[in-house]
Scaffold this active site. Sequence first.
Site, PDB file in Angstrom:
ATOM      1  CE  LYS A 106      -4.020  -2.107   2.163  1.00 37.97           C
ATOM      2  NZ  LYS A 106      -4.593  -2.229   3.579  1.00 37.97           N
TER       3      LYS A 106
ATOM      4  CD  GLN B 142      -3.650  -4.636   6.674  1.00 39.97           C
ATOM      5  OE1 GLN B 142      -3.398  -3.404   5.823  1.00 39.97           O
ATOM      6  NE2 GLN B 142      -4.133  -5.581   6.309  1.00 39.97           N
TER       7      GLN B 142
ATOM      8  CG  ASP C 136     -10.138  -0.500   4.381  1.00 39.57           C
ATOM      9  OD1 ASP C 136      -9.900  -0.670   3.139  1.00 39.57           O
ATOM     10  OD2 ASP C 136      -9.633  -1.235   5.344  1.00 39.57           O
TER      11      ASP C 136
END
Lengths: 299, 299
Positions: free
Chosen positions: B54, B98, B121
């Site tokens: 990422k 995460q 997200d």
Amino acid sequence: MTAQIIDGKAFAANLRGQIADHVARLKADHGITPGLAVVLVGEDPASEVYVAAKHRQTVEVGMASFEHKLPADVSEADLFALIDQLNADPNVHGILCQFPVPDHLNERSVVARIDPSKDVDGLSVVNAGLLASGEKGLVSCTPLGCLMLLRDQVGAMSGMEAVVIGRSNLFGKPMAQLLLQENCTVTIAHSRTKELAGVCRRADILVAAVGRAEMVKADWVKPGATVIDVGITRIPHPEKPGKTKLLGDVDFAEVSEVAGAITPVPGGVGPMTIACLLANTLTACCRAHGLAEPEGLTA
Amino acid sequence: MTAQIIDGKAFAANLRGQIADHVARLKADHGITPGLAVVLVGEDPASEVYVAAKHRQTVEVGMASFEHKLPADVSEADLFALIDQLNADPNVHGILCQFPVPDHLNERSVVARIDPSKDVDGLSVVNAGLLASGEKGLVSCTPLGCLMLLRDQVGAMSGMEAVVIGRSNLFGKPMAQLLLQENCTVTIAHSRTKELAGVCRRADILVAAVGRAEMVKADWVKPGATVIDVGITRIPHPEKPGKTKLLGDVDFAEVSEVAGAITPVPGGVGPMTIACLLANTLTACCRAHGLAEPEGLTA
């Protein structure tokens, strides 16, 4: 085959009786009276009739009913000030603003102003998100009412094919979420669906909510299916001049010869809506006080 | 028939190129650099690999990348303090924690702490509710990536039968909402679905996301259908000892003889996820600054 008629009027009356019992216990054991506040803006005659019915049923189950009538030209700021006050009021467990509101007010902004834990209409983005995430929230009253009728009529729905016709935020989408939670294989059909009759014929549970009178015909329905009719269209009465008649989305005369069970219009889903509003208010009250929620009153 | 292979790797590279162009323009015209903050708790090796990827792709498109590594035993209070700081930081337009996080932390609470307008997200209850209500929010990256591939491959999807296998909050439910917005007739199938093969055979668009290797066979697929394979199962490599191999939910060898188009695993949906994370960060940045959103980067 002649379908069993699902008597929503009787079911709703029974549900209100259960709610009244819970309310009586809350008062006796905890000194708590669940309270529902209804805000009505302007003087729409249909809304006034509906709000009066809510008030009457709220009082009948022993809850406190708070009515707030605001003039049609009320400013957004004044309406929001009232909602803020109701949000903060510990005697108010449910808040509902009767729609439609006049054009200068925005319905989504009004709903967003209501504390999600008091949004007993289940219309807010937060409650839609909780439902979509499988978390505990408040569920929109009409789909909740249909779920209760289905649980009573069908029992375990796991693995059944459910088809919902209509995809409104108010009904079709939350209904689909509820049927998915019951482990149905869920299809959402709508105005763009091709071969709608064929899609409907797959359904063990068929829920119609589009507002097109008598659209669903006998050959749209799998023999033995359970059919829930949410549509309401008012037409001039064919036999009584000056009177009107309600029609559902389902051709009742035809479909009741094929279906296993069916809700009539009127007297099917309709009476469940206010009963579920009271159920939501009771649920919200129990949560606000950290008390166990009565079973079977929510999704 | 031999299916067209949908090259997600190439599509994602092209998408990152478009994003880089937008970022360059934002810098040149407005002096704004979109920023993505990634929070990693503990030292899970798979998470570290993913976070590094990422970071690399964020920097490659010209965005600012902020990495925050916290010890595995970080308290919820300290993690929330960091999230609050990132919520308030005007240089941070997207925040991602995460997962998985260590057991003493609750994923849903962590997501709920992130400002929904920075929840790139798309996992929060508010963003789920906005999607369910047809309102503008941030959409979970993998379903968004599938939507982009489908728009590119299929074009107008109105009236098509779409079947999504899997009903997770992370993928299946938002994917169904997106296909409904595209006017598909949408069916959600899952582990309780009876005659799953028959349900899948209805689909013009079949999306599989259950994590059961090669479950979908050729006779589950309507000839000519578009098949999107979201599943990932890692198995020991059959020919290379000590190596592993990725398998999708679809038996690629068989199904590619029947489908009209199909995503491979790897190289199909997988590369779209990080690209869509960058797309969401760009979208969030434009919204934060009241600038027009680039077209085609969101639902």
